[in-house]
Design a protein around this motif. Structure first.
Motif, short mmCIF file in Angstrom:
data_model
loop_
_atom_site.label_atom_id
_atom_site.label_comp_id
_atom_site.label_asym_id
_atom_site.label_seq_id
_atom_site.Cartn_x
_atom_site.Cartn_y
_atom_site.Cartn_z
N ASN A 113 18.69 -58.36 51.94
CA ASN A 113 20.11 -58.61 52.19
C ASN A 113 20.65 -59.57 51.13
O ASN A 113 20.35 -60.75 51.16
N PRO A 114 21.43 -59.03 50.17
CA PRO A 114 21.81 -57.63 50.00
C PRO A 114 20.64 -56.80 49.46
O PRO A 114 19.67 -57.38 48.96
N THR A 115 20.75 -55.49 49.58
CA THR A 115 19.72 -54.65 48.98
C THR A 115 19.71 -54.88 47.47
O THR A 115 20.73 -55.19 46.87
N LEU A 116 18.53 -54.74 46.88
CA LEU A 116 18.33 -55.22 45.51
C LEU A 116 18.38 -54.09 44.47
O LEU A 116 17.64 -53.11 44.56
N THR A 117 19.25 -54.25 43.48
CA THR A 117 19.22 -53.40 42.31
C THR A 117 17.96 -53.73 41.51
O THR A 117 17.64 -54.90 41.30
N SER A 118 17.23 -52.70 41.07
CA SER A 118 15.94 -52.97 40.42
C SER A 118 15.57 -51.84 39.46
O SER A 118 16.10 -50.73 39.56
#
Length: 334
Positions: free
Chosen positions: A286-291
């Motif tokens: 949280n938040p979802t992670l850009t990767s």
């Protein structure tokens, strides 16, 4: 000494030598003992790896986890666990070969060579070069059956499977630049080959965009989450105003996000964050992670396939697993 030489010394056939060294009861105890004693006197060692492969026996594959001499480093790192699972699945698909897992917290890099020489394994997979590049080169000189997950380096004599770390991190940085971000932080320990290449990709993207890499905004954090949390917290106090952070792993990115939130700021509204690895937890943070994704299933399969090609004395080359940017809320918002 070859087996044929030992057979001549013992006055028996090669097949008798082979059976005697394997402890077969098809050879009399007296002959077994005599051949084994001759082998010992002449420092003859049977190539069990080739024999096992030829006879299609169950092989034992050693999987090593270098920990850079950090006793607090845990083998429960999600990326490591997911890679191990993929390696185990690939070995199972090849007939249920055994996996021998070894982790070492000693700073002496010679442990890798000692493992290769003293453990009864048919091949070795090393997950991560860590700080042991020179030692891995030495091991490659005495043992061809080794493959390493890591970066491709100019002088390496061992075979690697990994992602294009330079291009992957450059892609992550370019994504943030397209979001209009101007002041960047890099989080990672650049002593390690993979992280150094990621940092170079980060630098290249900023340079091509006409932006300066500020030395005070490079956080040389080790892999420990607590250290990363402290680094980013201090950076927020000392160098406020940065609006983008590129982390060399997802675990470091999670620590950075916590530090940013603890400092009263928001992700991505105030600071956008990109990680590297795309571990499963990235979809649920949280938040979802850009990767940047490192395909562990493809990586584990490639490690095992490459190792077995080496066991068959095939010619192999180091290879890249394709990378891609997975965009989530940490750079775009909900």
């Amino acid at each position: 000494m070859k087996m044929s030489d030992l057979a001549k010394l013992a006055g028996v056939s090669k097949s008798t030598v082979s059976r005697a060294l394997a402890g077969s009861e098809r050879v009399t105890k007296e002959t077994r003992d005599r051949i084994q004693q001759l082998a010992k006197e002449h420092n003859y060692r049977m190539n069990m790896r080739a024999r096992n492969f030829r006879l299609q026996n169950i092989l034992t594959i050693g999987v090593l986890l270098p920990s850079n001499g950090q006793a607090e480093w845990l083998a429960t790192d999600p990326f490591i666990l997911e890679m191990l699972g993929s390696v185990a699945d690939a070995l199972e698909a090849r007939g249920g070969h055994e996996l021998l897992l070894a982790k070492h917290s000693n700073n002496n890099p010679s442990w890798i060579g000692e493992f290769a020489e003293t453990r009864s394994v048919d091949g070795i997979i090393v997950i991560g070069q860590s700080l042991y590049h020179d030692e891995l080169n030495k091991v490659a000189d005495i043992s061809s059956a080794m493959v390493v997950w890591g970066a491709q380096l100019p002088d390496q004599r061992y075979v690697t499977v990994g992602t294009d770390n330079y291009q992957g991190c450059k892609l992550a940085t370019e994504h943030l630049l397209k979001q209009g971000r101007k002041r960047f932080v890099f989080l990672g320990d650049t002593r390690f080959p993979e992280t150094q290449l990621r940092y170079q990709g980060f630098q290249s993207a900023l340079s091509e965009a006409g932006l300066t890499v500020h030395a005070e905004l490079i956080a040389y954090s080790e892999t420990a989450s607590d250290a990363a949390l402290n680094y980013v917290s201090e950076l927020l106090d000392q160098q406020p105003g940065f609006d983008a952070l590129v982390a060399s792993s997802d675990l470091l990115a999670f620590s950075a996000i916590k530090a940013i939130h603890d400092g009263g700021l928001s992700v991505p509204e105030d600071i956008a964050v990109v990680g590297y690895d795309d571990i499963t937890l990235s979809e649920y943070s949280n938040p979802t992670l850009t990767s940047i994704t490192q395909n562990r299933r493809a990586g584990g399969q490639a490690l095992v396939d490459t190792l077995f090609d080496l066991l068959e004395n095939k010619s192999v080359q180091s290879q890249f697993i394709p990378t891609e940017l997975v965009v989530r809320e940490s750079t775009l918002g909900s």
